[in-house]
Write an enzyme that holds these catalytic residues in place. Structure first.
Site, PDB file in Angstrom:
ATOM      1  N   ASN A 131       0.820  -1.354  -0.024  1.00 22.13           N
ATOM      2  CA  ASN A 131       0.034  -0.040   0.106  1.00 22.13           C
ATOM      3  C   ASN A 131       0.824   1.431   0.131  1.00 22.13           C
ATOM      4  O   ASN A 131       0.565   2.170  -0.737  1.00 22.13           O
ATOM      5  CB  ASN A 131      -0.838  -0.011   1.266  1.00 22.13           C
ATOM      6  CG  ASN A 131      -2.430   0.593   0.957  1.00 22.13           C
ATOM      7  OD1 ASN A 131      -2.672   0.583   0.075  1.00 22.13           O
ATOM      8  ND2 ASN A 131      -2.810   0.886   2.183  1.00 22.13           N
ATOM      9  N   VAL A 140      -5.789   3.984  -7.590  1.00 28.06           N
ATOM     10  CA  VAL A 140      -5.727   2.767  -6.856  1.00 28.06           C
ATOM     11  C   VAL A 140      -5.852   3.445  -5.558  1.00 28.06           C
ATOM     12  O   VAL A 140      -4.941   3.859  -4.854  1.00 28.06           O
ATOM     13  CB  VAL A 140      -4.487   2.100  -6.873  1.00 28.06           C
ATOM     14  CG1 VAL A 140      -4.258   1.120  -6.128  1.00 28.06           C
ATOM     15  CG2 VAL A 140      -4.183   1.708  -8.399  1.00 28.06           C
ATOM     16  N   PRO A 141      -7.185   3.152  -4.851  1.00 28.37           N
ATOM     17  CA  PRO A 141      -7.468   3.905  -3.786  1.00 28.37           C
ATOM     18  C   PRO A 141      -6.844   3.324  -2.346  1.00 28.37           C
ATOM     19  O   PRO A 141      -7.618   2.802  -1.469  1.00 28.37           O
ATOM     20  CB  PRO A 141      -8.963   3.969  -3.557  1.00 28.37           C
ATOM     21  CG  PRO A 141      -9.429   2.498  -4.512  1.00 28.37           C
ATOM     22  CD  PRO A 141      -8.126   2.441  -5.446  1.00 28.37           C
ATOM     23  N   CYS A 142      -5.882   3.469  -2.066  1.00 28.89           N
ATOM     24  CA  CYS A 142      -5.148   2.991  -0.853  1.00 28.89           C
ATOM     25  C   CYS A 142      -5.349   3.724   0.313  1.00 28.89           C
ATOM     26  O   CYS A 142      -5.335   3.509   1.472  1.00 28.89           O
ATOM     27  CB  CYS A 142      -3.561   2.971  -1.103  1.00 28.89           C
ATOM     28  SG  CYS A 142      -2.739   4.555  -1.655  1.00 28.89           S
ATOM     29  N   HIS A 143      -5.819   5.121   0.114  1.00 30.67           N
ATOM     30  CA  HIS A 143      -6.504   6.027   0.994  1.00 30.67           C
ATOM     31  C   HIS A 143      -7.875   5.122   1.783  1.00 30.67           C
ATOM     32  O   HIS A 143      -8.161   5.612   2.716  1.00 30.67           O
ATOM     33  CB  HIS A 143      -6.887   7.419   0.540  1.00 30.67           C
ATOM     34  CG  HIS A 143      -8.228   7.464  -0.522  1.00 30.67           C
ATOM     35  ND1 HIS A 143      -7.705   7.269  -1.840  1.00 30.67           N
ATOM     36  CD2 HIS A 143      -9.323   7.475  -0.448  1.00 30.67           C
ATOM     37  CE1 HIS A 143      -8.814   7.017  -2.705  1.00 30.67           C
ATOM     38  NE2 HIS A 143      -9.953   7.560  -1.687  1.00 30.67           N
TER      39      HIS A 143
END
Length: 172
Positions: A131, A140-143
């Protein structure tokens, strides 16, 4: 004479500050937080580390659709992206990043849940590491990945940006 490939870069302003977009001829491969003059050395190091060769070229036209879709996202008009993306990482990292894209807009999952999704429930720390190395934040929604206790933990762009993105998504 062989034509050298290009690495296209462009800067855009957003509510989380400036973003530098990096694309290869076949799609977006990196988003870096900050203005181009600040991010360029990091981008060059990342390109070298990943053995990507090409002449860096400032090009807004290449990024026109990406910028439009990101603006729509920040304006609450878009919940997903449909432009080409190039994943550059290890097979494990790419598996993790693709799994992150299954987290619904406005929702979160823990590192532990992501480890289970990819079929490796003991890989929680490795999920965190992948991540952290995600080169395409927001897309790429690592949040959307949080601690098992529900707290916001770790975000390469800073926890303030992670909190902003999650609040933005929950408000839509």
């Amino acid at each position: 004479m062989v034509n050298k490939p290009y690495v296209f870069v462009e800067e855009m302003e957003t509510p989380v500050g400036p973003l530098t977009l990096v694309s290869l001829e076949n799609g977006l491969c990196k988003i870096d937080f900050g203005k181009l003059d600040v991010t360029l050395p990091r981008i060059q190091g990342w390109l070298t580390k990943n053995r990507i060769q090409g002449e860096i070229k400032l090009d807004q036209k290449v990024h026109e659709e990406i910028i439009h879709q990101l603006q729509d996202y920040f304006n609450g008009k878009r919940q997903s992206f449909d432009f080409p993306v190039v994943y550059i990482g290890t097979p494990f990292q790419i598996k993790v990043w693709k799994s992150l894209q299954s987290i619904p807009f406005g929702k979160t999952k823990s590192y532990k849940e992501i480890a289970s999704i990819i079929g490796n429930p003991k890989a929680v720390r490795a999920i965190g590491s992948a991540n952290n190395k995600n080169p395409i934040p927001i897309i790429v929604p690592c949040h959307r990945v949080i601690g098992t206790n529900g707290l916001l933990v770790g975000y390469a762009g800073g926890l303030d940006k992670k909190e902003f993105l999650l609040k933005l998504e929950k408000s839509v």
